[in-house]
Write an enzyme that holds these catalytic residues in place. Structure first.
Site, mmCIF file in Angstrom:
data_model
loop_
_atom_site.group_PDB
_atom_site.id
_atom_site.type_symbol
_atom_site.label_atom_id
_atom_site.label_comp_id
_atom_site.label_asym_id
_atom_site.label_seq_id
_atom_site.Cartn_x
_atom_site.Cartn_y
_atom_site.Cartn_z
ATOM 1 N N GLU A 1 0.889 -1.177 0.000
ATOM 2 C CA GLU A 1 0.000 0.000 0.000
ATOM 3 C C GLU A 1 0.912 1.209 0.000
ATOM 4 O OE1 GLU A 1 -3.104 -0.066 -0.337
ATOM 5 O OE2 GLU A 1 -3.881 -1.925 0.508
ATOM 6 N N CYS B 1 -2.319 9.095 2.426
ATOM 7 C CA CYS B 1 -2.086 8.552 1.079
ATOM 8 C C CYS B 1 -3.284 8.819 0.190
ATOM 9 C CB CYS B 1 -1.812 7.053 1.172
ATOM 10 S SG CYS B 1 -3.078 6.163 2.081
HETATM 11 P P1 NAP Z 1 8.309 5.180 4.550
HETATM 12 O O1 NAP Z 1 9.472 6.049 4.752
HETATM 13 O O2 NAP Z 1 8.287 4.327 3.357
HETATM 14 O O3 NAP Z 1 8.166 4.288 5.865
HETATM 15 C C1 NAP Z 1 7.173 3.317 6.005
HETATM 16 C C2 NAP Z 1 7.752 2.151 6.778
HETATM 17 O O4 NAP Z 1 8.714 1.496 5.945
HETATM 18 C C3 NAP Z 1 8.484 2.552 8.041
HETATM 19 O O5 NAP Z 1 8.288 1.555 9.006
HETATM 20 C C4 NAP Z 1 9.930 2.596 7.585
HETATM 21 O O6 NAP Z 1 10.843 2.413 8.650
HETATM 22 C C5 NAP Z 1 9.961 1.439 6.629
HETATM 23 N N1 NAP Z 1 10.993 1.514 5.595
HETATM 24 C C6 NAP Z 1 11.479 2.610 4.989
HETATM 25 N N2 NAP Z 1 12.388 2.258 4.061
HETATM 26 C C7 NAP Z 1 12.470 0.899 4.086
HETATM 27 C C8 NAP Z 1 13.248 -0.059 3.379
HETATM 28 N N3 NAP Z 1 14.102 0.305 2.422
HETATM 29 N N4 NAP Z 1 13.095 -1.361 3.675
HETATM 30 C C9 NAP Z 1 12.219 -1.740 4.623
HETATM 31 N N5 NAP Z 1 11.474 -0.887 5.351
HETATM 32 C C10 NAP Z 1 11.581 0.431 5.068
HETATM 33 O O7 NAP Z 1 6.954 5.995 4.496
HETATM 34 P P2 NAP Z 1 6.461 7.095 5.499
HETATM 35 O O8 NAP Z 1 7.182 8.339 5.185
HETATM 36 O O9 NAP Z 1 6.505 6.591 6.887
HETATM 37 O O10 NAP Z 1 4.914 7.190 5.075
HETATM 38 C C11 NAP Z 1 4.501 8.004 4.065
HETATM 39 C C12 NAP Z 1 4.229 7.235 2.792
HETATM 40 O O11 NAP Z 1 3.316 6.170 3.044
HETATM 41 C C13 NAP Z 1 3.528 8.095 1.767
HETATM 42 O O12 NAP Z 1 4.056 7.850 0.492
HETATM 43 C C14 NAP Z 1 2.094 7.642 1.865
HETATM 44 O O13 NAP Z 1 1.320 7.922 0.710
HETATM 45 C C15 NAP Z 1 2.255 6.199 2.108
HETATM 46 N N6 NAP Z 1 1.043 5.609 2.679
HETATM 47 C C16 NAP Z 1 0.310 4.758 1.924
HETATM 48 C C17 NAP Z 1 -0.879 4.245 2.420
HETATM 49 C C18 NAP Z 1 -1.733 3.293 1.614
HETATM 50 O O14 NAP Z 1 -2.599 2.648 2.197
HETATM 51 N N7 NAP Z 1 -1.542 3.176 0.315
HETATM 52 C C19 NAP Z 1 -1.288 4.576 3.710
HETATM 53 C C20 NAP Z 1 -0.509 5.456 4.448
HETATM 54 C C21 NAP Z 1 0.669 5.958 3.919
HETATM 55 P P3 NAP Z 1 11.659 3.668 9.274
HETATM 56 O O15 NAP Z 1 10.652 4.580 9.848
HETATM 57 O O16 NAP Z 1 12.537 3.024 10.279
HETATM 58 O O17 NAP Z 1 12.390 4.295 8.121
#
Ligand code: NAP
Length: 458
Positions: free
Chosen positions: A232, A266
């Site tokens: 997601e 999102c």
């Molecule tokens: P993020 O940086 O991708 O982090 C999400 C999770 O992934 C965190 O637990 C993060 O850990 C982990 N993570 C980051 N890089 C990783 C990697 N290379 N390998 C494994 N795990 C990794 O996203 P965010 O900034 O927290 O959230 C915002 C994004 O989420 C936006 O793009 C938003 O649109 C999207 N989102 C999508 C939905 C949906 O349902 N489609 C819902 C909500 C949010 P760390 O914090 O330790 O880096």
């Protein structure tokens, strides 16, 4: 990234946590694996009783949990309370419906496959890892955990590093509701440790909600070890307004769709695509309502927009706006940060956007709206579909034929007509294109992490 709670309303560190050691991670995976062997042999009725009890704990904890969410990521307090109660609703929903969603099915005419009886049963997969974001620190997790546990799977959570208090609250929650120890466990680890957990043979699948780069990384690891993944990811949802719409209602909903959760959702409407005949009327109303929002302390009940969750998140938003303005975008509202501590950004509306501006194609994760004037519905769909994302979409029109046409033409996982995108336990949720794959919620969500087993009997 350090695992710590920093209050985004003032930038002060509240608490810092040690990551779990390699041994502790192993113990937690083992506990989830052991719990799976217990949980899969319990009845739906038993799991439903535990799930209802867990939901009731959340309902009782609503005020303190809402304060924790607001402290950690800056969401206005009323929205935090609503998030907690939505989690409880989702738990009751799956407690009541899991058994019927996962019921066995039989062929009416088994002789067509040379059998005395033939059909399918759903069975849980085992330990599922959830990698989750901070923007809905409870909802994103419960959205996965409630169906997963009701199906008989167990869960491991790697939460975002800036919401450890939420992660630790969730670590205990299901056990408090009666689930066997280890049914749901938090791993306090950094993102670099995620691949090893996915590769662990005891872990059978992974779900990630987060950004596109994180999704690519997790999916690549899951692909290498041939494990099921649900992604997601981000979105840049279009919100289309056509002449037959109720323009005042569209403008009011557009503001809510853009600034809810301080613009960090999102499924927020991010690009407002307006027919030229109603463009001035819509934009005047929209800008007036964006300017009227109260930006302030998220613990204050009267606040509409609090701070962004992280300093880097605010920098990303400011960079997108600055890039657009440098290339000629018009600022109709906001356009910068208020002069106060914390990671605030003013509600902003940009118009006059051209394809060389980053904001046209990239996701804006903050209270910044882009407005586009279009000549007709074909141009509306061209603009709507031009990003690499395909999460959800909204269309405002009172012309039934036009509504049907948009439903067919939009590249998105959902279309909301005369409303804004909201997730409901009853409706499937997920995207296409770079917004990911797989579905959460409804029957589709609980089936993602189950084995659909065919049973044929001579
Ligand atoms: P993020 O940086 O991708 O982090 C999400 C999770 O992934 C965190 O637990 C993060 O850990 C982990 N993570 C980051 N890089 C990783 C990697 N290379 N390998 C494994 N795990 C990794 O996203 P965010 O900034 O927290 O959230 C915002 C994004 O989420 C936006 O793009 C938003 O649109 C999207 N989102 C999508 C939905 C949906 O349902 N489609 C819902 C909500 C949010 P760390 O914090 O330790 O880096």
């Amino acid at each position: 990234m350090a695992i710590e709670t920093i209050n985004p309303a003032n930038g002060e560190t509240v608490e810092t946590f040690e990551a779990h050691s390699a041994d502790e991670v192993q113990q937690r995976i083992a506990a989830a694996h052991d719990a799976f062997h217990q949980l899969k042999s319990t009845t739906y009725a038993q799991r439903a009783a535990w799930m209802h009890a867990t939901a009731e704990i959340l309902e009782a904890d609503v005020d303190k949990t809402a304060e924790m969410i607001t402290l950690e990521m800056g969401k206005p307090i009323a929205q935090s309370r609503a998030e907690v109660l939505k989690c409880a609703k989702n738990m009751h929903f799956y407690a009541d419906n899991a058994e019927s969603f996962l019921g066995a099915e039989a062929l009416d005419d088994p002789s067509s496959v040379n059998a005395a009886s033939a059909g399918t049963v759903w069975q849980p997969l085992g330990v599922v890892l959830a990698v989750m974001p901070w923007n809905y620190p409870l909802w994103q997790v419960i959205r996965f955990a409630a169906p997963a546990l009701m199906a008989g799977n167990t869960g491991l959570l790697k939460h975002a590093s800036n919401v450890p208090l939420s992660a630790l609250y969730l670590d205990e929650l299901f056990e408090r509701g009666g689930f066997p120890t280890g049914s749901f466990r938090t791993l306090l680890i950094g993102s670099r440790e995620v691949a090893a957990v996915i590769e662990d043979p005891r872990v059978k699948a992974v779900t990630l909600t987060g950004s596109e780069p994180a999704g690519r990384s997790v999916a690549a690891t899951a692909g290498q070890v041939i494990k099921k993944a649900v992604l997601e990811l981000g979105g840049s949802d279009p919100f289309i307004v056509m002449p037959s719409a109720d323009i005042e209602a569209a403008a009011a909903t557009a503001v809510k769709a853009r600034v809810s959760n301080n613009g960090q959702s999102c499924i927020a409407g991010k690009r407002f695509i307006v027919h030229t005949d109603v463009y001035d009327q819509f934009v005047d109303a929209f800008v007036a309502k964006m300017n009227a929002l109260t930006v302030g302390d998220p613990m204050d009940e009267s606040t509409d927009v609090g701070p962004l969750a992280t300093e880097s998140g605010r920098t990303d938003v400011a960079d997108l706006v600055d890039d657009a303005v440098a290339k000629g975008a018009e600022v109709l509202a906001g356009g910068g940060a208020p002069d106060r501590p914390g990671w605030y950004y003013n509600p902003t509306v940009l118009a006059g956007l051209t394809d060389d501006m980053r904001i046209v194609m990239e996701e804006t994760f903050g209270p910044v709206a882009s407005v586009y004037r279009v000549a007709d519905r074909d141009e509306a769909v061209r603009v709507a579909n031009q990003t690499t994302f395909g999460l959800s979409s909204a269309v405002w029109s009172n012309d039934a034929d036009e509504q049907d046409w948009f439903v067919g033409a939009l590249d998105a996982g959902a279309v909301f007509l005369n409303g804004m995108t909201v997730s409901y336990p009853e409706l499937p949720f997920g995207g296409i294109k770079d917004s990911g794959y797989g579905r959460e919620l409804a029957a589709a969500g609980i089936r993602e992490f189950c084995n659909l087993k065919t049973v044929w009997k001579a």
